[in-house]
Design a protein around this motif. Structure first.
Motif, PDB file in Angstrom:
ATOM      1  N   GLN A 407       0.891  -1.123  -0.089  1.00  0.00           N
ATOM      2  CA  GLN A 407       0.009   0.224   0.043  1.00  0.00           C
ATOM      3  C   GLN A 407       0.995   1.277  -0.042  1.00  0.00           C
ATOM      4  O   GLN A 407       1.750   1.361   0.793  1.00  0.00           O
ATOM      5  CB  GLN A 407      -0.958   0.029   1.331  1.00  0.00           C
ATOM      6  N   ILE A 408       0.615   2.381  -0.961  1.00  0.00           N
ATOM      7  CA  ILE A 408       1.081   3.479  -0.980  1.00  0.00           C
ATOM      8  C   ILE A 408       0.388   4.454  -0.806  1.00  0.00           C
ATOM      9  O   ILE A 408      -0.694   4.712  -1.552  1.00  0.00           O
ATOM     10  CB  ILE A 408       2.257   3.472  -2.210  1.00  0.00           C
ATOM     11  N   THR A 409       0.649   5.773  -0.335  1.00  0.00           N
ATOM     12  CA  THR A 409      -0.279   6.883  -0.262  1.00  0.00           C
ATOM     13  C   THR A 409       0.798   7.880  -1.017  1.00  0.00           C
ATOM     14  O   THR A 409       1.865   8.018  -0.594  1.00  0.00           O
ATOM     15  CB  THR A 409      -0.620   7.311   0.992  1.00  0.00           C
ATOM     16  N   ARG A 410       0.374   8.692  -1.754  1.00  0.00           N
ATOM     17  CA  ARG A 410       1.039   9.586  -2.461  1.00  0.00           C
ATOM     18  C   ARG A 410       0.250  11.148  -2.588  1.00  0.00           C
ATOM     19  O   ARG A 410      -1.030  10.970  -2.709  1.00  0.00           O
ATOM     20  CB  ARG A 410       1.479   9.361  -3.911  1.00  0.00           C
ATOM     21  N   GLN A 411       0.639  12.110  -2.071  1.00  0.00           N
ATOM     22  CA  GLN A 411       0.075  13.366  -2.157  1.00  0.00           C
ATOM     23  C   GLN A 411      -0.741  13.480  -3.687  1.00  0.00           C
ATOM     24  O   GLN A 411      -0.048  13.428  -4.389  1.00  0.00           O
ATOM     25  CB  GLN A 411       1.090  14.478  -1.892  1.00  0.00           C
TER      26      GLN A 411
END
Length: 512
Positions: A407-411
């Motif tokens: 899981q990756i969160t990116r602005q």
């Protein structure tokens, strides 16, 4: 690693491509009439309070009201409002922010109804552009970004970029900025400020303060909200400001006016880099010359291959983006575990590039090929973090779950970049019926015969170009030249479908 910036100026849009070692890494598109961008500061009006969300909707002049959450008001919200009221009553006090007494920070656990009221005017800044059906996301923590510094009005501390590793340099910058920063202003020192002299930083700081003060000159008690107070520099200059460093070997522009604008801007922020700005005057489209069009077609499809090792399947939904990693047919490893590791490692590099290229933000879920070895799983996580270390957008990467998902969160500050790489059927045009394929060359010949031009640039699909130039002494193109007494230059364009062509006057291109 060498970097190049290619700027393609069209009639209604500007396309900006960042290449690293000739490989496309980022693509930005800016409409020339775009009046709404991240970083713009507005005098806005509170339209409606939403106590259940602890937020409010704010009118900023867009078709949908902006969203302002209580936590985005910022600690110094009361001080900013106090200064706004002073400016509205008496412009002569504009330059005296440093003499104003700041108010205490607002409570982090407060309610929106305690801080603002419907109809109230306040200063807000665009934090995210409108995405899908949502309006822009707003903040009242005003900041003005420069190349080396970010100015925070009504702030009270100096923060240093965490990417500056040297403790001695961090201490030098902190002591320097604390000594020259005016009272009631805060500063964030950016990574590129490392090693810069006091004169360079002082000059930029004074410019940012003046920029903020001048932006409020037109505000008075009679000013009606919404009103644009300070516009962020255009996307081209924003990208230059953020990525310009010694690794940039060339900035190529195909438009005269933009060329001089870019040159003047770089002369102001980094005069030693002015020589890398070059204007492209050739008759070949600039994105075609630097092989960007073909990379766009390969990089924006639903399926993206990464060498011979495998391919990605990328799906976009309203809630998140999903990427599935698949292995290719050709594998050198003898066992499944090693093959999975090699494929996943190569996929991590391509995924990091795709996130930047498509500007994918929010939640990204990656389904890697299953691996049983815990060391391999940790190695993949480290590789993914390293591949995304150069990403300017804020991001967070979690280790692989027991299901093999990362899981990756990116602005996310603007909608995901989408380019439709599908092409209309080049023969039937969607009708289901086709003309005889032999007629394509006949159509071209007829147009050349009818053209009054003596010098012709003929733009065609690469397949047609190869056919017209087939042979050495006797080619179709040379036969046409002799028959019609015209100079004909064939130019292959991958952006054209197989039945389309353009006849262009070389003199018209030289005038641009």
């Amino acid at each position: 690693m060498s970097k190049e910036l290619v700027i393609d100026v069209q009639s209604d849009e500007i396309h900006i491509a960042l290449l690293k070692d000739k490989k496309l890494q980022e693509l930005n598109q800016e409409k020339k009439d775009n009046q709404f961008a991240v970083g713009d500061i507005y005098l806005a009006r509170v339209k409606k309070l939403m106590p259940s969300l602890n937020a409010c909707f704010v009118e900023v002049g867009f078709e949908k009201a902006g969203f302002l959450h209580y936590l985005d008001l910022g600690g110094q919200f009361n001080s900013i409002n106090k200064f706004l009221k002073i400016v509205q009553k008496n412009k002569n006090t504009l330059s005296h922010l440093s003499k104003m007494q700041l108010l205490p920070d607002i409570s982090k656990d407060g309610k929106i109804s305690e801080a603002v009221s419907e109809g109230q005017q306040l200063l807000v800044q665009i934090a995210k552009e409108p995405i899908s059906t949502k309006g822009p996301r707003l903040t009242s923590e005003i900041s003005i970004a420069g190349r080396h510094l970010v100015l925070i009005p009504c702030g009270n501390k100096v923060s240093i970029s965490q990417k500056i590793d040297s403790a001695e340099e961090r201490k030098r910058l902190k002591n320097l900025l604390e000594s020259i920063t005016p009272r009631n202003y805060g500063i964030i020192v950016r990574t590129v400020a490392e090693g810069k002299t006091a004169s360079v930083l002082d000059k930029e700081l004074r410019g940012l303060v003046k920029k903020f003060e001048n932006s409020l000159m037109d505000i008075s008690a009679s000013t009606k909200a919404p009103k644009l107070v300070l516009s962020e520099i255009n996307r081209t200059e924003t990208i230059l400001r953020d990525i310009l460093d010694d690794s940039i070997e060339g900035i190529y522009v195909n438009d005269r006016e933009t060329y001089y604008d870019v040159k003047d801007y770089i002369q102001g922020i980094a005069p030693e880099m002015e020589k890398v700005v070059k204007r492209e005057k050739g008759d070949i489209p600039i994105f075609e010359k630097y092989d960007i069009n073909s990379q766009l077609k390969k990089g924006f499809g639903r399926t993206v291959s990464f060498g011979k090792q495998g391919y990605l399947v990328i799906e976009h939904t309203e809630a998140c983006h999903v990427i599935d990693v698949n292995s290719g047919n050709r594998t050198k490893a003898t066992d499944q575990e090693t093959n999975a590791l090699n494929t996943n490692m190569a996929a991590a590099e391509e995924i990091a590039r795709q996130l930047r290229l498509r500007d994918m933000g929010g939640i990204i879920v990656v389904d890697f090929i299953d691996m049983n070895d815990s060391q391999h799983r940790q190695k993949l996580h480290s590789t993914m973090k390293e591949a995304m270390s150069g990403d300017r957008a804020r991001h967070n990467i979690l280790p692989l779950s027991k299901f093999g998902l990362m899981q990756i969160t990116r602005q996310r500050v603007r909608p995901v970049q989408k380019i439709d790489v599908r092409e209309a059927c080049p023969t039937c045009k969607g009708t289901g019926k086709i003309e005889p394929t032999i007629s394509i060359v006949d159509d071209i010949q007829n147009k050349i015969e009818q053209s009054p031009l003596k010098n012709i640039i003929l733009q065609v699909h690469p397949f047609i170009e190869a056919y017209l130039n087939r042979g050495f002494w006797k080619t179709i193109r040379k036969e046409w030249q002799k028959k019609y007494n015209k100079k004909i230059v064939c130019q292959a364009l991958s952006t054209l479908d197989i039945s389309s062509f353009n006849i262009i006057d070389p003199n018209e291109i030289k005038k641009k």
